[in-house]
Design a protein around this motif. Structure first.
Motif, mmCIF file in Angstrom:
data_model
loop_
_atom_site.group_PDB
_atom_site.id
_atom_site.type_symbol
_atom_site.label_atom_id
_atom_site.label_comp_id
_atom_site.label_asym_id
_atom_site.label_seq_id
_atom_site.Cartn_x
_atom_site.Cartn_y
_atom_site.Cartn_z
ATOM 1 N N UNK A 74 0.814 -1.209 0.000
ATOM 2 C CA UNK A 74 0.000 0.000 0.000
ATOM 3 C C UNK A 74 0.854 1.268 0.000
ATOM 4 N N UNK A 75 1.956 1.221 0.732
ATOM 5 C CA UNK A 75 2.830 2.397 0.777
ATOM 6 C C UNK A 75 3.349 2.725 -0.605
ATOM 7 N N UNK A 76 3.739 1.719 -1.359
ATOM 8 C CA UNK A 76 4.251 1.946 -2.714
ATOM 9 C C UNK A 76 3.168 2.540 -3.606
ATOM 10 N N UNK A 77 1.946 2.044 -3.473
ATOM 11 C CA UNK A 77 0.845 2.598 -4.263
ATOM 12 C C UNK A 77 0.635 4.067 -3.917
ATOM 13 N N UNK A 78 0.652 4.381 -2.623
ATOM 14 C CA UNK A 78 0.450 5.766 -2.199
ATOM 15 C C UNK A 78 1.560 6.669 -2.737
ATOM 16 N N UNK A 79 2.802 6.201 -2.701
ATOM 17 C CA UNK A 79 3.919 7.015 -3.191
ATOM 18 C C UNK A 79 3.791 7.297 -4.680
ATOM 19 N N UNK A 80 3.376 6.303 -5.443
ATOM 20 C CA UNK A 80 3.173 6.502 -6.884
ATOM 21 C C UNK A 80 2.037 7.486 -7.118
ATOM 22 N N UNK A 81 0.963 7.362 -6.334
ATOM 23 C CA UNK A 81 -0.163 8.279 -6.482
ATOM 24 C C UNK A 81 0.255 9.708 -6.180
ATOM 25 N N UNK A 82 1.030 9.912 -5.130
ATOM 26 C CA UNK A 82 1.480 11.260 -4.773
ATOM 27 C C UNK A 82 2.317 11.848 -5.899
#
Length: 202
Positions: A16-24
């Motif tokens: 989830x952290x990786x997904x959030x970082x890509x989204x940001x």
């Protein structure tokens, strides 16, 4: 939201952290409104349904990202409330802490600084940011009243100028650059509280 909450829910094999970082990164590059879940899916090489397994909506991604920045800034104020001593020293600690949060959470703070209040999530984030600014202004006022800061500038203006300088770091600071976060905080305090003019030598 806490790190634990971010990693608790989700399909095995996806971070989830990786997904959030890509989204940001995408929100910063394209703007929140222009970034679709399809864009995120393409960048992640995931299906949109896989993203929705982790996050209920694009709004939730934005909310979590902005909370990452705001929780850090509010944490600086919480730390300051437990401290004693002159207001000017507490103000210095808040400024140092704000620089630390900015450098540690650079993409998230960058995103916060680009929020314009177009959605309920953005308006909530701006409300929290204004509360932070009011708390800093109160500290500036206290430092002025104790005689540590000049009294001819409105504390609200002082706060805006101080954080105008701090926030500008997001536009040019690079973690791999020659100046580390601690030295950068020292430089901010030197300029903000000591000034640049060299005192005349007797």
């Amino acid at each position: 939201m806490s790190e634990q909450a971010l990693t608790r829910r989700g399909r095995p094999g996806y971070d989830q952290r990786a997904i959030l970082e890509v989204a940001v990164a995408a929100f910063i590059e394209f703007g929140y409104d222009a970034t679709s879940m399809g864009v995120l899916a393409t960048r992640l090489a995931l299906s949109k349904s896989a993203i929705y397994h982790h996050f209920t909506s694009k709004d939730e991604l934005l909310e979590l990202a902005l909370a990452e920045a705001l929780d850090g800034l509010e944490g600086v104020l919480t730390e300051e409330k437990d401290e004693v001593g002159p207001a000017i020293d507490r103000l210095a600690r808040v400024l140092r802490g704000a620089v630390r949060v900015l450098t540690d959470r650079l993409p998230y703070v960058t995103l916060l600084l680009r929020v314009r209040g177009n959605t309920d999530v953005e308006r909530s984030a701006l409300s929290r940011r204004r509360a932070f600014d009011r708390a800093v202004t109160a500290l500036v006022t206290e430092a002025r009243d104790e005689g540590s800061l000049r009294g001819d500038i409105d504390p609200r203006v002082v706060t805006r100028l101080l954080f105008g300088m701090v926030n500008s770091i997001a536009e040019w600071y690079r973690p791999e650059g020659p100046e580390d976060a601690a030295q950068l905080a020292n430089d901010v305090l030197a300029v903000a509280l000591d000034g640049l003019r060299v005192s005349a030598q007797e």
